[in-house]
Design an enzyme around this catalytic site. Structure first.
Site, short mmCIF file in Angstrom:
data_model
loop_
_atom_site.label_atom_id
_atom_site.label_comp_id
_atom_site.label_asym_id
_atom_site.label_seq_id
_atom_site.Cartn_x
_atom_site.Cartn_y
_atom_site.Cartn_z
N LYS A 1 0.83 -1.38 -0.35
CA LYS A 1 0.17 -0.06 0.09
C LYS A 1 0.89 1.02 0.18
O LYS A 1 1.92 1.16 0.28
CB LYS A 1 -1.24 0.34 1.13
CG LYS A 1 -2.37 -1.11 0.99
CD LYS A 1 -2.72 -1.10 2.34
CE LYS A 1 -4.27 -2.02 1.61
NZ LYS A 1 -5.80 -2.31 1.75
N ARG B 1 -3.90 -10.31 5.11
CA ARG B 1 -3.74 -10.32 3.87
C ARG B 1 -3.01 -9.90 2.56
O ARG B 1 -2.36 -8.70 3.65
CB ARG B 1 -5.13 -9.82 3.86
CG ARG B 1 -5.85 -9.65 2.82
CD ARG B 1 -6.90 -8.37 2.40
NE ARG B 1 -8.09 -9.01 1.09
CZ ARG B 1 -7.81 -8.30 0.11
NH1 ARG B 1 -6.67 -7.05 0.23
NH2 ARG B 1 -8.32 -8.12 -0.68
#
Length: 268
Positions: free
Chosen positions: A212, A246
């Protein structure tokens, strides 16, 4: 306080809009990638048909199901749900119902059970539900997100949505603070540092910071260059109480987690 086994949730996207191109697959290629992720050490496969990256566009239920149906049918036909636990990243009741009929066990809802119909479907199938916090929506969530106290506000959100889940008969709950979903860098770092605080609910905590943009904000890097930062965040998250990670890079996470566990478990 209850402790949970660390599990790896591998990401598979059935769309052409997700921010990391290497996670995008369709039909047969998706099945091949799922089998690879399982062989690499994934405990859970999280399939999604709609991107939730900042600025992404919503799609119709029909389009989401069109993207997912061929993959869901193959998962069911090949009984892949016997090799790993399957999760659907969706907040559309009709799509979730189809996946649950195909052997899926987890509803991964980025809206945190905003829709009563998602609650009803989840309860009907006795599915595990991931309640994620997101400020606003994917289209505008990163336009100057603000909090007075991000930890307390996320905690208050969880309290409300856990109560809602229970009112529908949902007991199997996972909490996700939603890294990057309506948070700036400081918000993300504070949530990661204080992750253990959310253990008071008694539920498993999921963290998904894979590649991210917060990593780029700490050290300038392209999406392809962010695996080391991802591993650092997820390793720290496990130390701070997360039990479901995740990620896109399952094999690398499996090795990192096993080494971390070996250090933790060695007799002094």
């Amino acid at each position: 306080m209850q402790t949970f086994k660390t599990k790896i949730m591998g990401v598979v996207n059935a769309n052409e809009d997700s921010f990391f191109y290497k996670s995008r697959f369709q039909d047969k290629s998706a099945i091949e990638h799922i089998e690879k992720l399982i062989n690499d050490g994934a405990d859970i496969i999280d399939l999604g048909g709609v991107s939730s990256r900042p600025g992404s566009e919503a799609v119709s239920v029909e389009e989401e199901l069109r993207r997912l149906k061929p993959i869901l049918d193959l998962i069911y036909q090949q009984k892949l749900f016997e090799k790993a636990t399957f999760s659907l990243d969706s907040y559309e009741p009709e799509v979730l119902r189809y996946a649950l009929d195909c052997g899926f066990k987890i509803v991964n809802d980025i809206t945190g059970l905003a829709n009563d119909e998602v609650c009803k479907v989840s309860a009907e199938y006795n599915a595990q539900v991931v309640i994620m916090h997101m400020q606003s929506n994917p289209q505008d969530m990163q336009l100057n997100p603000t909090y007075e106290d991000v930890v307390k506000e996320v905690d208050s959100f969880f309290k409300q949505r856990v109560e809602k889940a229970k009112s529908f008969g949902i007991d199997d709950i996972v909490l996700d603070v939603g890294i990057g979903f309506g948070k700036n860098l400081e918000h993300n770092l504070l949530l990661l540092k204080n992750l253990e605080y959310f253990k008071h609910f008694g539920y498993e905590l999921l963290i998904g910071a894979s590649r991210k943009s917060m990593i780029d904000m700490v050290v300038s890097s392209t999406i392809e260059e962010r695996l080391p930062g991802t591993l650092a965040i997820h390793s720290e998250s496990i130390t701070n109480g997360a039990s479901i990670i995740r990620c896109h890079d399952v094999k690398e996470h499996y090795q990192a987690i096993k080494v971390q566990e070996a250090i933790k478990n060695i007799n002094s």
